[in-house]
Design an enzyme around this catalytic site. Structure first.
Site: not given
Ligand SMILES: Cc1ncc(COP(=O)(O)OP(=O)(O)O)c(N)n1
Ligand SMILES: Cc1nc(C(=O)O)sc1CCOP(=O)(O)O
Ligand SMILES: [Mg+2]
Length: 529
Positions: A208, A241, A243-246
């Site tokens: 990412k 933003t 928590g976007t990865g989880c």
């Protein structure tokens, strides 16, 4: 019940007993729907922006069931991570056993795996209870820069977990850490990192590029062992933003659980995150520099009190104005001017009934009218067009016997919106009640030119329906200043008021006519309030 209890008690001793359903229980399941299910194995975030809490919200939002195995409890907020309490390996193993042995998730998604022991028990459990897909989000450092899984875990990650993964989703820092600290600054670097991580064993690698410098878009690179794919989405300017990865990893897991192929799962998940970020870009939660976003796209509806919908009150049906595009055209008025004048005259509820309007014009008019109505505390409903009501967040809709069934409308609009249904018989009224309507419109009480081929049921018909109805009733059809009193004088339970089109809108002065009708209703011999 007895069956369930005995299995709960035996679970600790022989978890596999969970799977042996009695013939009765198996039969009971035959006509039931098995829902897609993701198990997340991750840490709890007390601020609920990331970790387990984000996974639950992302899966719920994507329509997938999510069970949880908690690996650590973090004390965390929008400023950073203040504390971490790692769950004992044995208890992580027990949670895994409980969920995997009984609930059979389709997909497992991992987040924070803070100890070597936890990674090992996870790999062991997955060997014992294989699942359809394993998504590894190699959470190592929080977005605030706090370490969530130290370098000692990396070797176990590489040796044991990654070779079992269907996809691993590192950000630039995590990809670099997995590869021993290489520098990643360009899309070309991301490609080569994806290839090198693929060599460790996962079937797909999604690197990412959200932190990539000098890039207008958010670019992610996927390598599936053969080809590279680039996913671009516009970079949304927002501090929210966390928590976007989880959430991205959970959303990919959710789509895979529904049966999507990998590429479509990633595309849908990215689109979902992009819309949620864009929707949440201005919300304020916490004082730190990185806030959570709104997975369910609902929080922004909490506008100041003045602009918020208030609960339905049956007395709102007292003087109910229904607009008509042809009449507005005839008198050279805009919809908003008509609505303003009716409110000035004292209407208690408004319905936009714009049969001829183009959808785009109708939506714009509805938005403008809603602002006026909310300011004055008058509920605004939309006739027939559920799509327009949803798009402008109107207070509700009115549907007839040939329109979308009220039960479906209720599912689409949710529990709070007002739903009215046209009824001419006690059977219609009973069905409207069962379908979850809030009120019924009953008519035509008198003949009308406004609605073609409308059946006139008369005052007697109105009385019959009112007596049978479990919902409040508004009378409609040919009602005006000259006959409104005869309607009110019926004095039947549930009859709360009159709905009127031409007596208000096919007149030179809407506000004057509204005032006059309001007076007739108020002065009517029997108060129906
Ligand atoms: C308050 C109220 N009652 C009845 C109607 C008529 O609805 P419907 O039967 O769907 O006919 P149209 O209005 O769509 O022509 C109504 N609009 N409002
Ligand atoms: C829209 C509508 N529905 C009716 C029903 O009987 O369900 S009568 C009607 C038209 C009402 O217009 P006016 O007040 O001009 O008679
Ligand atoms: Mg209709």
């Amino acid at each position: 019940m007895g069956f369930h209890c005995s299995h709960v008690f035996s679970a600790h001793h022989n978890p596999k007993n969970f799977l042996s359903l009695s013939p009765v229980a198996a039969m009971q399941r035959e006509d039931k729907v098995r829902v897609p299910h993701v198990l997340t194995v991750a840490g709890s975030d007390s601020g609920a922006g990331a970790g387990i809490q984000a996974d639950l919200k992302a899966c719920a939002s994507r329509g997938v069931y999510c069970s949880t195995v908690i690996t650590a409890v973090t004390a965390q907020n929008t400023a950073g991570v203040q504390g971490v309490n790692i769950v004992a390996d044995e208890f992580v193993a027990e949670q895994l056993n409980s969920v995997l042995s009984d609930m059979r998730p389709d997909v497992v998604k991992t987040g924070m795996l803070p100890s070597i022991g936890i990674v090992k028990v996870l790999c062991q459990s997955l060997k014992e209870f294989p699942v359809g897909a394993l998504i590894v989000d190699p959470v190592m450092v929080s977005t605030s820069g706090d370490v969530l899984a130290g370098p000692s875990v990396l070797d176990t990650f590489r040796q044991d977990l990654l070779p079992m993964a269907d996809i691993v989703t590192p950000n630039l820092k995590e990809a670099s850490a997995l590869l021993g600290g290489v520098s990643l600054e360009t899309v070309a670097d991301m490609r080569s990192a994806a290839k090198s991580i693929h060599d460790i064993g996962p079937r797909n690698v999604l690197v990412k590029g959200g932190d990539l410098p000098d890039s207008l878009d958010a670019i992610d690179v996927l390598f599936d062992g053969k080809d590279f794919f680039e996913f671009r989405s516009s970079r949304i300017k927002t501090p929210n933003t966390h928590g976007t990865g989880c959430s991205l990893a959970s959303s990919i897991a959710a789509e895979l659980a529904k049966g999507s192929p990998m590429i479509s799962a990633i595309k849908v998940a990215k689109r979902y995150i992009e819309s949620a970020l864009s929707y949440s870009k201005d919300i304020i939660i916490g004082n730190g520099c990185q806030g959570p976003f709104d997975h369910l796209l609902k929080l922004k509806n909490n506008e100041p009190r003045l602009h918020r919908q208030r609960p339905f009150d049956p007395t709102d049906l007292f003087l109910y104005a229904v607009t008509d595009s042809r009449m507005n055209l005839k008198w050279g008025r805009s919809i908003t001017d008509g609505v303003k004048a009716a409110i000035e005259g004292g209407v208690t509820m408004i319905q936009l009934r714009e049969k001829e309007a183009d959808t785009r014009d109708f939506l714009e008019a509805a938005k403008a009218c809603l602002e006026i109505c909310r300011f004055h505390g008058v509920p605004l409903l939309i006739n027939d067009r559920i799509d327009v009501a949803l798009a402008c967040d109107a207070d509700g809709v009115h549907v007839g016997q040939c329109d979308m069934p009220a039960s479906v409308v209720r599912t689409l609009l949710g529990p709070e919106k007002i739903i009215g249904v046209s009824c001419k018989t006690p059977e219609h009224a009973q069905q409207a009640y069962l379908d979850g309507a809030d009120y019924i419109g009953c008519g035509g009480v008198f003949p009308t030119n406004t609605k073609e081929n409308n059946l006139t049921i008369g005052l007697d018909g109105l009385k019959t329906v009112c007596l049978a109805s479990k919902l409040p009733v508004v009378a409609i059809g040919g009602i005006g200043i000259s006959n409104a009193h005869s309607v009110m004088d019926l004095s039947v339970p549930n009859l709360k008021g009159v709905a009127v089109v031409s007596a208000l809108f096919d007149r030179e002065s809407i506000s004057t006519e509204t005032q006059k009708l309001h007076r007739v209703l108020t002065e009517s011999t029997t108060s129906i309030r």
